[in-house]
Design a protein around this motif. Structure first.
Motif, mmCIF file in Angstrom:
data_model
loop_
_atom_site.group_PDB
_atom_site.id
_atom_site.type_symbol
_atom_site.label_atom_id
_atom_site.label_comp_id
_atom_site.label_asym_id
_atom_site.label_seq_id
_atom_site.Cartn_x
_atom_site.Cartn_y
_atom_site.Cartn_z
ATOM 1 N N GLU A 61 -14.600 -26.485 3.062
ATOM 2 C CA GLU A 61 -16.167 -26.302 2.604
ATOM 3 C C GLU A 61 -16.905 -25.319 3.373
ATOM 4 O OE1 GLU A 61 -20.114 -28.914 1.631
ATOM 5 O OE2 GLU A 61 -18.093 -30.187 1.656
ATOM 6 N N ASN B 76 -15.642 -21.878 2.387
ATOM 7 C CA ASN B 76 -16.426 -21.393 1.204
ATOM 8 C C ASN B 76 -17.628 -21.070 1.350
ATOM 9 O OD1 ASN B 76 -16.032 -20.790 -1.486
ATOM 10 N ND2 ASN B 76 -16.207 -22.794 -2.315
ATOM 11 N N GLU C 24 -12.411 -26.227 -2.566
ATOM 12 C CA GLU C 24 -13.097 -25.426 -1.643
ATOM 13 C C GLU C 24 -12.215 -24.301 -1.082
ATOM 14 O OE1 GLU C 24 -16.240 -25.401 -1.334
ATOM 15 O OE2 GLU C 24 -16.944 -27.443 -2.031
#
Length: 321
Positions: free
Chosen positions: A83, A86, A226
């Protein structure tokens, strides 16, 4: 009387208007110059805000923020999660066209040691690239007062994870003792992994492999979504993306096939599928023209500094030549 009050108010307002920018500039300078902002966290945020991300390398502590390939910026954070990757991709490339991009392709992206790990690379912590003042970062604001009153804290970047406090297994007990020795030796000149005994290296490697074993069903997890979204976003934006598996010791590789419930082979298949789906080059460190003896390592999966500086240009050539 009214005229006098009005004039006095205007003077105070003018002083306030002139003082506020000076205060902001003073705080900004303090955040750049004070030794209290030398910790890894601040360095990472400033590196992300003030460097060119066109050609870049992304990953965790194997990447960090020191460029080791001419013309590339490095954006790695210890323990980085998909995450956070990303988040960085969106942060950089919603406004900048990407060029050549290397993404670390290691199993610890989905390792179980992420279960309780708090995310640091968040949109609110990052410094705005449109208005590049450190004061646009929530992390700077939240640590400003403690730093100003000299009660800020230092954040140590440890590339060997702490064993769980409630795990009293014989392996964990031995590994904790070995880790203390590693910490004492690590800062000494010319340190390498062989300074620890074979038994100590074996115990620390076993703990490391267990922690980095991908979690069950990782390929269908939110973390995988992600990770794939970051790659897809880069490809759509026109990047030339390469996946690179960073070096580990031979003992580490051996243990990935022998631990219970190993999902390392499943990870390898997953990464090959990602490379095929997005038409990416996928480079494994074992494909590089270099020997990786234990003397090249700081621990079971991190190279010593000079080896890291030698390996990354080799990876770039394998990725893009």
């Amino acid at each position: 009387m009214l005229s006098s009050i009005s004039s006095s108010s205007l003077v105070r307002l003018a002083v306030l208007i002139l003082t506020l920018p000076a205060c902001v500039l003073g705080i900004e300078a303090y955040c750049h110059l004070s030794g209290r902002y030398a910790a890894t966290t601040y360095y990472f945020l400033k590196n992300a805000a003030f460097t060119d991300p066109t050609n870049a390398v992304f990953g965790d502590s194997h990447v960090m923020a020191t460029s080791r390939i001419p013309g590339f910026s490095f954006y790695g954070w210890a323990g980085e999660q998909p995450e956070e990757l990303n988040t960085l991709v969106r942060y950089f490339y919603d406004g900048t066209k990407p060029g050549k991009i290397i993404i670390q392709a290691d199993p610890q992206w989905f390792g179980k040691y992420h279960e309780q790990r708090q995310k640091f690379v968040t949109q609110r912590n990052l410094i705005s690239r449109r208005f590049p003042s450190v004061l646009t970062s929530a992390y700077y604001w939240e640590t400003l007062r403690p730093n100003l009153v000299a009660s800020g804290y230092d954040i140590a970047n440890q590339i060997i994870s702490q064993a769980a406090a409630d795990d009293a297994s014989p392996l964990r007990t031995r590994a904790t003792a070995a880790e203390k020795k590693w910490v004492e030796l690590f800062s000494q000149p010319h340190f390498n992994w062989t300074w620890l005994s074979p038994d100590e290296r074996e115990d620390l490697t076993a703990v490391r492999v267990q922690e980095q074993n991908p979690q069950p069903d990782f390929s269908r997890s939110a973390a995988a979504a992600e990770f794939e979204d970051a790659i897809s976003r880069l490809v759509v934006r026109g990047a030339t993306v390469c996946l690179f598996r960073t070096p580990v010791t031979q003992d580490y590789l051996r243990m990935t096939t022998s631990i219970p419930d190993s999902r390392f082979a499943e990870f390898d298949s997953y990464m090959n599928e990602i490379a095929h789906r997005f038409k990416l080059r996928h480079v494994d460190f074992r494909d590089l023209p270099r020997d990786f003896h234990d003397t090249a390592f700081a621990n079971s999966d991190h190279l010593i500094d000079r080896e890291s500086s030698a390996v990354w240009p080799l990876a770039a050539r394998a990725c893009f030549d």
